[in-house]
Design a protein around this motif. Structure first.
Motif, PDB file in Angstrom:
ATOM      1  N   ASP A   1      -2.470   8.846  -2.198  1.00  0.00           N
ATOM      2  CA  ASP A   1      -3.127   7.860  -3.027  1.00  0.00           C
ATOM      3  C   ASP A   1      -2.578   6.650  -3.436  1.00  0.00           C
TER       4      ASP A   1
ATOM      5  N   SER B   1      -2.747   4.379  -4.881  1.00  0.00           N
ATOM      6  CA  SER B   1      -2.537   3.614  -6.262  1.00  0.00           C
ATOM      7  C   SER B   1      -1.236   4.136  -6.986  1.00  0.00           C
ATOM      8  N   LYS B   2      -0.676   5.000  -6.287  1.00  0.00           N
ATOM      9  CA  LYS B   2       0.732   5.555  -6.820  1.00  0.00           C
ATOM     10  C   LYS B   2       1.744   5.229  -6.026  1.00  0.00           C
TER      11      LYS B   2
ATOM     12  N   ARG C   1      -7.415  -2.355 -13.890  1.00  0.00           N
ATOM     13  CA  ARG C   1      -6.250  -1.840 -13.348  1.00  0.00           C
ATOM     14  C   ARG C   1      -6.330  -0.907 -11.921  1.00  0.00           C
ATOM     15  N   ARG C   2      -7.516  -0.253 -11.990  1.00  0.00           N
ATOM     16  CA  ARG C   2      -7.363   0.606 -10.577  1.00  0.00           C
ATOM     17  C   ARG C   2      -7.536  -0.378  -9.318  1.00  0.00           C
TER      18      ARG C   2
ATOM     19  N   ASP D   1      -4.139  -1.989  -8.661  1.00  0.00           N
ATOM     20  CA  ASP D   1      -3.226  -0.994  -8.321  1.00  0.00           C
ATOM     21  C   ASP D   1      -3.351  -0.878  -6.712  1.00  0.00           C
ATOM     22  N   VAL D   2      -4.553  -0.694  -6.347  1.00  0.00           N
ATOM     23  CA  VAL D   2      -4.794  -0.307  -4.931  1.00  0.00           C
ATOM     24  C   VAL D   2      -4.928  -1.660  -4.263  1.00  0.00           C
TER      25      VAL D   2
ATOM     26  N   GLY E   1      -0.686  -1.755  -4.467  1.00  0.00           N
ATOM     27  CA  GLY E   1      -0.493  -0.615  -3.457  1.00  0.00           C
ATOM     28  C   GLY E   1      -0.306  -1.275  -1.860  1.00  0.00           C
TER      29      GLY E   1
END
Length: 247
Positions: free
Chosen positions: A61, A63-64, A106-107, A110-111, A115
């Protein structure tokens, strides 16, 4: 492409659409590809029996940060390192700026931004550490990375794409200052027929019935073109409109 035969490429969002097409194009040119997606089985299905390149499917993932770091650790331990990075994965939420939940923004950030930046940093550090001076980092961006958003519902998504354009130029200048020959570039397509709009609220697959569009293979061909140029040539950005695109 001869210089990259037998080398290692990391492609994010490899499970479908543009990422899948890029993965298979690289495999056909003899590049060993680590395909990353949240569903590993979809990447595994891309293996080509007659291709000289080898496919490695990993679940992650983007995003993490810990998930990204785990991918690079696996590559270092099993394949020595990354020579090509294709930052393909992206998220689109089409909601108004005045009503969208913060989590949607935010998603995307993040990606699409963080990311991508973490993957880039890890890849460049890995190349420098191993003395790889002919590596390549490619961002799959979009025409929204160059133009104002067409409406408020995609303004935040467009903002993430314009951030990618700024980050690419910053990366180029960073590498120039280091006197590195690692090359960078981005491919910025218009509408591409993929699964991208299957989960969006306002932009739906129905648009393919009336709007001109590109196929994922068109973007993969642009990536191969960028990689195949002489080391003295850095193709910094390829803008691709569908023929008769009204925008």
């Amino acid at each position: 492409m001869a210089q990259y035969k037998g080398r290692v490429a990391l492609v994010t969002g490899a499970g479908a659409g543009i990422g899948a097409a890029i993965t298979q194009a690289l495999l056909r040119h003899g590049v060993n590809v680590v395909g990353v997606a949240r569903r590993r089985a979809r990447v595994q299905a891309l293996a080509l029996k007659d291709a000289p390149g080898k496919l490695y499917a990993l679940e992650a993932d983007v995003s993490k940060e810990e998930s990204i770091l785990a991918v690079f650790k696996w590559i270092r331990e099993n394949l020595s390192g990354v020579d090509i990075l294709v930052n393909n994965v992206a998220v689109l939420v089409d909601e108004d700026l005045t009503t969208a939940p913060t989590e949607s923004w935010r998603r995307m950030l993040d990606v699409n931004v963080l990311g991508l930046s973490i993957c880039t940093m890890e890849a460049i550090q890995d190349m420098i550490r191993r003395g790889v001076d002919d590596g390549f980092v490619i961002h799959i961006n979009g025409l929204w990375g160059h133009n104002p958003p067409p409406n408020s519902k995609v303004a935040m998504a467009a903002a993430t794409k314009q951030a990618v354009t700024a980050l690419l130029e910053g990366l180029r200048k960073d590498l120039v200052a280091r006197k590195s020959h690692i090359r960078v570039g981005q491919v910025s397509p218009g509408l591409v027929k993929t699964e991208f709009f299957n989960t969006t609220k306002h932009l739906t697959p129905e648009m393919y019935k009336t709007a001109p569009y590109l196929e994922p293979e068109d973007i993969a061909n642009a990536v191969i073109y960028m990689l195949s140029q002489h080391p003295r040539v850095q193709v910094h950005d390829i803008l691709i409109h569908p023929t008769c695109d009204p925008f």
